[in-house]
Write a protein that holds these residues in place. Structure first.
Motif, PDB file in Angstrom:
ATOM      1  N   PHE A 110       0.673  -1.141  -0.051  1.00 45.68           N
ATOM      2  CA  PHE A 110       0.009   0.052  -0.088  1.00 45.68           C
ATOM      3  C   PHE A 110       0.793   1.139  -0.008  1.00 45.68           C
ATOM      4  O   PHE A 110       0.620   2.208  -0.671  1.00 45.68           O
TER       5      PHE A 110
ATOM      6  N   THR B 203      -5.273   1.434 -12.835  1.00 45.18           N
ATOM      7  CA  THR B 203      -5.874   0.200 -12.019  1.00 45.18           C
ATOM      8  C   THR B 203      -4.650  -0.918 -11.957  1.00 45.18           C
ATOM      9  O   THR B 203      -4.113  -1.044 -13.240  1.00 45.18           O
TER      10      THR B 203
ATOM     11  N   TRP C 254      -3.045  -7.462  -4.016  1.00 45.02           N
ATOM     12  CA  TRP C 254      -3.485  -6.151  -3.822  1.00 45.02           C
ATOM     13  C   TRP C 254      -3.777  -5.625  -5.061  1.00 45.02           C
ATOM     14  O   TRP C 254      -3.372  -5.674  -6.239  1.00 45.02           O
TER      15      TRP C 254
ATOM     16  N   PHE D 120      -5.514  -1.673  -6.846  1.00 42.50           N
ATOM     17  CA  PHE D 120      -5.325   0.019  -6.586  1.00 42.50           C
ATOM     18  C   PHE D 120      -6.200   0.362  -7.786  1.00 42.50           C
ATOM     19  O   PHE D 120      -5.982   0.094  -8.952  1.00 42.50           O
TER      20      PHE D 120
ATOM     21  N   TYR E 283      -6.967   4.401  -9.027  1.00 39.65           N
ATOM     22  CA  TYR E 283      -6.504   5.882  -8.808  1.00 39.65           C
ATOM     23  C   TYR E 283      -6.379   6.431 -10.073  1.00 39.65           C
ATOM     24  O   TYR E 283      -5.758   5.935 -11.083  1.00 39.65           O
TER      25      TYR E 283
ATOM     26  N   ALA F  24      -7.584   1.243  -2.596  1.00 34.92           N
ATOM     27  CA  ALA F  24      -7.039   0.085  -2.706  1.00 34.92           C
ATOM     28  C   ALA F  24      -7.234  -1.178  -1.800  1.00 34.92           C
ATOM     29  O   ALA F  24      -8.113  -0.887  -0.859  1.00 34.92           O
TER      30      ALA F  24
ATOM     31  N   ARG G  70      -7.020  -5.411  -0.494  1.00 37.27           N
ATOM     32  CA  ARG G  70      -5.882  -6.675  -0.601  1.00 37.27           C
ATOM     33  C   ARG G  70      -6.941  -7.882  -0.106  1.00 37.27           C
ATOM     34  O   ARG G  70      -8.077  -7.768   0.559  1.00 37.27           O
TER      35      ARG G  70
ATOM     36  N   PHE H 229      -6.959   5.402  -0.833  1.00 40.07           N
ATOM     37  CA  PHE H 229      -5.880   5.123  -1.601  1.00 40.07           C
ATOM     38  C   PHE H 229      -5.587   6.725  -1.831  1.00 40.07           C
ATOM     39  O   PHE H 229      -6.484   7.561  -2.520  1.00 40.07           O
TER      40      PHE H 229
END
Length: 273
Positions: free
Chosen positions: A156, A182, A192, A194, A196, A254, A256, A267
């Protein structure tokens, strides 16, 4: 597409779903481009300490070797990606997923202004990692920046620092919104993800509902009965139009998936000091 769960045949993940990733390579409904034919890649975990990777510059829908391999590979963790180039060459080393040690990484999106930023970003990569870079894409660059900032220890924070650096360098070059992403990355144990973008308008990303809940909602769907209870999918586009099956990853978030449970958290980039 990313899969985590009990070992499953790769063919059941890549070819069996109604709107499989192979179908999406020809008929994307939510992507920037309808057709994604500039190569593809699949990474999975099996025997040995490092994941295996199969990549090609051929379109995914036209690769008979992929079909042959997928019928024999059974894995608990698989990442698969179909590519549309954003300016870098169509070559095997530029296809996702990227691998370093036990880690796999894939990225959907673009670093705007990458041509102008590339030299400064390269100089920020840990010298011990630099020679392992094989391609020329912004996606691989983002991976190696995350590795530089400690991906192995804290994914992260590492990705937040990598994105913060790109935005900082982008500002010095007058790039208003440099990051669109992404991302999925894994060490074979946890996954994981993400979502953003600098302009807060990211590409689509979804995660699957718990299998027990889906079985209760859709007892008639045979495929759900075959999946293990810990199954999780993360996808750019839903693999099947099934009510209640897909949940959008929130903007600037984000998550997990792995031992100890799942989580989603906000995030935000971390600007270098």
């Amino acid at each position: 597409m990313a899969y985590s769960g009990e070992p499953i045949l790769a063919a059941d993940l890549l070819f069996r779903p109604e709107h499989s990733l192979i179908d999406q390579s020809l008929h994307s409904r939510l992507g920037e481009e309808t057709t994604n034919g500039d190569g593809f890649g699949v990474g999975w975990y099996g025997e040995g300490t490092e994941p295996a990777v199969y990549k090609s510059i051929e379109p995914a829908w036209n690769d008979e070797n992929l079909r042959e391999i997928a019928r024999q590979v059974r894995t608990p963790m698989l990442l698969a990606h179909v590519r549309t180039s954003t300016g870098t060459p169509v070559q095997r080393s530029n296809c996702h997923p990227f691998r370093h040690g036990r880690w796999l990484w894939m990225h959907n999106g673009v670093l705007h202004g990458f041509h102008e930023m590339r030299r400064e970003l390269l100089l920020a990569v840990d010298p011990a990692l630099f020679l392992d870079m094989e391609g020329s894409t912004d996606s691989e660059m983002l991976f190696y920046l995350a590795l530089t900032f400690g991906l192995v220890d804290d994914p992260f924070a590492a990705v937040a620092r990598a994105v913060g650096l790109v935005e900082e360098v982008g500002r010095t070059h007058g790039v208003e919104n440099p990051v669109q992403m992404t991302v999925a990355t894994t060490d074979g144990e946890s996954l994981w993800v993400f979502r953003y973008s600098s302009e807060r308008h990211s590409r689509s990303l979804f995660f699957s509902t718990e299998i027990a809940t889906l079985r209760a909602l859709h007892p008639e769907v045979e495929a759900l009965q075959e999946l293990g209870g810990d199954t999780r999918f993360v996808v750019s586009e839903p693999l099947r139009d099934l009510e209640g099956a897909w949940n959008e990853v929130p903007e600037s978030s984000a998550g997990r998936v792995g031992p100890g449970g799942d989580e989603i958290r906000p995030f935000a980039p971390i600007t270098p000091t």
